[in-house]
Design an enzyme around this catalytic site. Structure first.
Site, short mmCIF file in Angstrom:
data_model
loop_
_atom_site.label_atom_id
_atom_site.label_comp_id
_atom_site.label_asym_id
_atom_site.label_seq_id
_atom_site.Cartn_x
_atom_site.Cartn_y
_atom_site.Cartn_z
N ASP A 123 0.45 -1.12 -0.38
CA ASP A 123 -0.13 -0.09 0.11
C ASP A 123 1.10 1.58 -0.10
OD1 ASP A 123 -2.76 -0.91 0.00
OD2 ASP A 123 -2.51 -1.83 1.54
N ASP A 192 -7.48 -4.05 -5.17
CA ASP A 192 -7.22 -2.71 -4.91
C ASP A 192 -5.63 -2.34 -5.19
OD1 ASP A 192 -8.52 -4.74 -3.46
OD2 ASP A 192 -8.63 -3.17 -1.73
N SER A 393 -14.70 -3.89 6.23
CA SER A 393 -14.58 -5.26 5.75
C SER A 393 -15.97 -6.02 6.52
CB SER A 393 -13.72 -5.46 6.04
OG SER A 393 -12.98 -7.08 5.92
N1 GLY Z 1 -7.47 -1.68 -0.02
C1 GLY Z 1 -8.43 -2.15 1.47
C2 GLY Z 1 -9.61 -1.81 0.90
O1 GLY Z 1 -10.21 -1.19 0.64
O2 GLY Z 1 -10.13 -1.98 1.67
#
Ligand code: GLY
Length: 423
Positions: A123, A192, A393
């Site tokens: 990231d 991502d 999430s």
């Molecule tokens: N890049 C991690 C997310 O979109 O949750």
């Protein structure tokens, strides 16, 4: 001085000029609905981030979301969301041109300096380009500019440590168990990751060294090959063998391996549009358009065009490996972060695609929805964040229906892109 003659022609001339003056004055005061919307949203943004700056004083703790008690939840410098606060401050500065926002943006950007060495996951592009990348647009001081560029070059070097030419992609995470614990992913790459490539393209332009952009192109081409299903929906995770063979196509944050996680689809639209801008390779434009068409014409996309957290959540034919009911939700949450970043991606796509107006119109609808009271925070609430109703999430039972810093970032970016476009 001659007296004014109020009769005949002279009087109508006077009346006409008075009318003209008042019409042009009101035209000057009249703001189009689009301008009004953008202005209103940035007024809210300024109020909210003034609050967030007051509560966030520790430069090692980067605002990310809220805790259950309404306090601000932060991350350290080694996570993935820490660059969005600085980036949002730069966008508020871009709109307002007020020096206090530049000062805050600079402070929070420079707080990220050590993240240039972030190599334990992919990231670094998200973190450093949303912060230092934006700083490059506004900083005039040549000493600072040189320093920021040096940091971006090191950040790109860090990204390249995760690229294996035999696989042809940047590894997102180190080997780890899949979400259902049934598989060990060896070389997982998530959709991502497309978002980390913009920094690599920038650093190639900056240094004249094509190696960074070459990696970006290789990554995008392989992502195009293995992350898309025939209908141009996306897998979240693709796991590779050391020789580049595809081992698994699964999900991590979506509802099921065969479902379409909304934010992931948004990353694809945004990422391939950006790669088309950087390369003018028509294959990337085609991928972006097809991914966008999947998104905007999906039967499960609600009328306000802000998606559910997964396009297939709770549907027949999609079997989650996590206990969906454990989340004890009586509704399927939306994901404003997916809406915001997709709006931003679609606005850029609208400038490249032949039938760009449909992308522009969809993005406009998304921005109107996000600007309504359902999503836009009432000033003084939402712990200082701008947007409500995002999902981090859901399978991990984490950050469900909360504000998220990256939703704010892409919302502000989309508003600025909207401002610059005629439609
Ligand atoms: N890049 C991690 C997310 O979109 O949750």
């Amino acid at each position: 001085m001659k007296p004014i003659n109020f009769n005949g022609k002279r009087r109508s001339l006077l009346l006409a000029s008075a009318l003209a003056v008042s019409v042009s004055a009101s035209a000057f005061l009249w703001l189009s609905p689009k301008t009004e919307l953008i202005k209103k949203d940035f007024t809210v943004a300024e109020k909210q981030y003034t609050q967030l700056l007051k509560t966030s004083t520790d430069l090692t703790a980067f605002p990310r979301t809220t805790n259950k008690d309404g306090s601000v939840k932060t991350t350290d410098v080694w996570d993935w969301t820490q660059g969005f606060f600085a980036g949002s401050l730069w966008y508020i500065y871009e709109y307002t041109n007020k020096p206090e926002w530049k000062a805050a943006a600079t402070k929070w950007t420079e707080a990220l300096e050590q993240a240039q060495f972030l190599t334990q996951h992919h990231d670094v592009g998200f973190v450093m380009y949303c912060s230092y990348g934006n700083a490059m647009k506004f900083e005039k001081d040549p000493v600072k500019l040189a320093q920021y560029n040096k940091i971006l070059i090191q950040s790109a070097e860090s990204a390249l440590t995760r690229f294996d030419p035999k696989v042809g992609l940047i590894k997102s995470w180190n080997a780890k168990k899949s979400w259902d614990n049934k598989t060990t992913w060896q070389y997982p790459v998530i959709i991502d990751n497309m978002m980390n490539l913009e920094m690599l393209c920038y650093v190639s332009k900056l240094t004249g060294n094509p190696k960074y952009k070459d990696v970006a192109i290789s990554h995008a081409l392989n992502t195009m090959k293995n992350h898309f299903r025939p209908d141009f929906s996306t897998y979240h995770v693709v796991d590779y063998a050391p020789d580049g063979k595809v081992l698994h196509q699964q999900t991590n944050q979506g509802y099921a391996d065969n479902s379409t996680w909304s934010r992931g689809q948004g990353w694809a639209i945004y990422g391939f549009t950006m790669m088309y801008r950087e390369t003018k390779d028509k294959r990337f434009l085609e991928a972006a358009q097809k991914a966008a068409d999947f998104y905007i014409s999906h039967p499960n996309l609600p009328k306000d065009k802000i998606p559910y957290w997964d396009f297939n959540a709770g549907q027949k034919g999609y079997t989650p490996d996590f206990d969906y009911n454990a989340n004890k939700l009586s509704y399927i949450p939306r994901d404003a972060s997916a809406g915001a970043l997709t709006a931003s991606g679609l606005l850029e796509l609208s400038t490249f695609a032949k039938n760009g107006n449909k992308y522009f119109k969809s993005a406009e609808q998304m921005l109107k929805s996000l600007s309504g009271s359902e999503y836009l925070a009432k000033p003084g609430t939402n712990s200082g964040f701008i947007l409500k109703h995002s999902v981090g999430s859901l399978p991990h039972n984490s950050e469900i229906d909360v504000p998220l810093i990256y939703a704010d970032y892409y919302f502000l970016e989309a508003l600025l892109r909207y401002q610059k476009l005629q439609g």
